[in-house]
Design an enzyme around this catalytic site. Structure first.
Site, PDB file in Angstrom:
ATOM      1  N   HIS A   1     -34.580 -55.650 -20.379  1.00  0.00           N
ATOM      2  CA  HIS A   1     -33.927 -54.355 -20.630  1.00  0.00           C
ATOM      3  C   HIS A   1     -34.314 -53.818 -22.008  1.00  0.00           C
ATOM      4  O   HIS A   1     -34.629 -52.626 -22.154  1.00  0.00           O
ATOM      5  CB  HIS A   1     -32.410 -54.523 -20.520  1.00  0.00           C
ATOM      6  CG  HIS A   1     -31.634 -53.322 -20.957  1.00  0.00           C
ATOM      7  ND1 HIS A   1     -31.324 -52.282 -20.104  1.00  0.00           N
ATOM      8  CD2 HIS A   1     -31.113 -52.983 -22.165  1.00  0.00           C
ATOM      9  CE1 HIS A   1     -30.642 -51.362 -20.765  1.00  0.00           C
ATOM     10  NE2 HIS A   1     -30.503 -51.760 -22.025  1.00  0.00           N
ATOM     11  N   GLU A   2     -34.291 -54.688 -23.011  1.00  0.00           N
ATOM     12  CA  GLU A   2     -34.638 -54.249 -24.366  1.00  0.00           C
ATOM     13  C   GLU A   2     -36.113 -53.872 -24.470  1.00  0.00           C
ATOM     14  O   GLU A   2     -36.461 -52.897 -25.158  1.00  0.00           O
ATOM     15  CB  GLU A   2     -34.299 -55.361 -25.367  1.00  0.00           C
ATOM     16  CG  GLU A   2     -32.821 -55.677 -25.471  1.00  0.00           C
ATOM     17  CD  GLU A   2     -31.994 -54.479 -25.902  1.00  0.00           C
ATOM     18  OE1 GLU A   2     -32.475 -53.705 -26.752  1.00  0.00           O
ATOM     19  OE2 GLU A   2     -30.886 -54.309 -25.373  1.00  0.00           O
TER      20      GLU A   2
ATOM     21  N   HIS B   1     -36.670 -50.350 -23.335  1.00  0.00           N
ATOM     22  CA  HIS B   1     -36.475 -49.317 -24.367  1.00  0.00           C
ATOM     23  C   HIS B   1     -37.764 -49.094 -25.160  1.00  0.00           C
ATOM     24  O   HIS B   1     -38.116 -47.955 -25.492  1.00  0.00           O
ATOM     25  CB  HIS B   1     -35.359 -49.739 -25.327  1.00  0.00           C
ATOM     26  CG  HIS B   1     -33.982 -49.607 -24.774  1.00  0.00           C
ATOM     27  ND1 HIS B   1     -33.428 -48.395 -24.423  1.00  0.00           N
ATOM     28  CD2 HIS B   1     -33.026 -50.537 -24.516  1.00  0.00           C
ATOM     29  CE1 HIS B   1     -32.192 -48.576 -23.975  1.00  0.00           C
ATOM     30  NE2 HIS B   1     -31.924 -49.869 -24.017  1.00  0.00           N
TER      31      HIS B   1
ATOM     32  N   GLU C   1     -30.111 -45.668 -21.199  1.00  0.00           N
ATOM     33  CA  GLU C   1     -29.727 -46.957 -20.647  1.00  0.00           C
ATOM     34  C   GLU C   1     -30.165 -47.086 -19.187  1.00  0.00           C
ATOM     35  O   GLU C   1     -30.620 -48.152 -18.758  1.00  0.00           O
ATOM     36  CB  GLU C   1     -28.211 -47.143 -20.765  1.00  0.00           C
ATOM     37  CG  GLU C   1     -27.711 -47.254 -22.189  1.00  0.00           C
ATOM     38  CD  GLU C   1     -28.385 -48.383 -22.951  1.00  0.00           C
ATOM     39  OE1 GLU C   1     -28.447 -49.508 -22.411  1.00  0.00           O
ATOM     40  OE2 GLU C   1     -28.854 -48.147 -24.077  1.00  0.00           O
TER      41      GLU C   1
END
Length: 339
Positions: free
Chosen positions: A234-235, A238, A263
């Site tokens: 997930h990070e 980004h 998000e």
């Protein structure tokens, strides 16, 4: 006697007729309530000294009184602002989601900025003796999982071979900008470094320059490599989307307005990375279910239950499963013929 009575009555009428009227009283100032109460019982109450004028005032119609003209002026202003921004900043296509966005920093500027922020934060942790020893085995564990995610990103986005980009292949149907190639050059040359902080609050953070910071509380909550991979993917999502350089991130108000979309975008790219790295996409749902039990929703972030619902959609899950099955099949071939 009658003559005197008539004379007295006539004089009384003359005096009353020529008597000056009492001055009108004003009810202003601190003593106004007392004066008002005193006059309520008397017959000499007069109108206040200030009287509202009943004469109609002239009304001039301005352009801003017309809703259509206001809407037209707003549209022109916004168009001019967007055109000015487009001429000043670069437009890039985000991989997998194919969203077009304006970036306000170059690749190097983005890395330098994130490095400066991380250096300040790390200095505070060192001062408070909150950094785990670099030889701690937990650092090696985080590094190994991160390497699998980064390798999946490089291969899946075609950094190793532009003709072999499975993440771009399975998301072709989402393409909205013709043949414009998504931007992935900012992922080249990143040197990843893992730091663990002594903090009971579960938190993980990755910077565009390759710094990975996780807390001991985070590792205590997510004990399996698959759970750790979900959060790291997930990070990394980004970073792939270059959200730190997005024009919406330069102001706190715009950042808060568009934070939910950020998000959702990172969740989508993250679950694709998870499958491409050989972790079953179902683990993303497991992590979100666990987060939903302990986390609350802030005004600018999605509730984990809503994120869980979006990731459970058949289209998203099928794309991630396709990448997962492909990697598992390749691993079986490798194990059989090359090991």
């Amino acid at each position: 006697m009658n003559c005197l009575k008539n004379t007295r009555s006539l004089l009384s009428q003359i005096i009353l007729r020529n008597k000056a009227p009492p001055a009108a009283r004003c009810y202003h100032g601190p003593a106004a309530p007392q004066r008002l109460m005193q006059d309520l019982g008397s017959a000499d109450i007069k109108a206040p000294c200030r009287r509202l004028s009943t004469s109609p005032r002239s009304f001039v119609l301005r352009w801003y009184h017309d809703p259509r003209k206001v809407a037209a002026a707003t549209a022109i202003t916004l168009s001019a602002t967007v055109m000015a921004a487009c001429s000043r900043y670069d437009r890039e296509i985000i991989p997998c989601t194919y969203r077009s966005h304006l970036v306000v920093y170059s690749h190097q500027e983005e890395r330098d900025l994130s490095d400066s922020y991380f250096a300040e934060h790390k200095a505070e942790l060192v001062e408070k003796n909150m950094i785990v020893d670099p030889h701690d085995p937990r650092i090696a564990r985080v590094r190994l999982v991160a390497e699998r995610i980064v390798h999946a990103a490089h291969r899946g986005l075609g950094l190793y071979d532009s003709n072999d980009a499975p993440m771009l292949r399975v998301t072709q149907k989402r393409r909205r900008w013709g043949k414009a190639r998504p931007n992935t050059s900012h992922l080249n040359g990143i040197k990843w470094e893992v730091t663990i902080a002594k903090d009971l609050n579960p938190n993980a953070r990755l910077t565009p320059s390759g710094q990975i910071l996780v807390t001991t509380g985070f590792l205590d909550r997510y004990k399996t490599d698959a759970e750790l991979a979900v959060v790291l993917a997930h990070e990394v999502g980004h970073i792939i989307a270059r959200q730190c350089a997005d024009i919406y991130d330069i102001h706190w108000l715009l950042h808060n307005i568009f934070s939910r979309r950020r998000e959702i975008e990172a969740d989508y790219i993250g679950i694709l990375l998870l499958g491409a790295a050989g972790f079953h996409p179902q683990w993303a749902l497991v992590v979100l279910e666990k987060a939903a039990k302990v986390e609350t929703t802030s005004f600018n972030y999605l509730n984990p239950k809503k994120r869980l619902q979006l990731l459970s959609e058949a289209k998203t899950m099928n794309e991630a499963l396709e990448l997962y099955r492909e990697v598992i099949a390749m691993d079986k071939v490798t194990d059989r013929y090359f090991r």
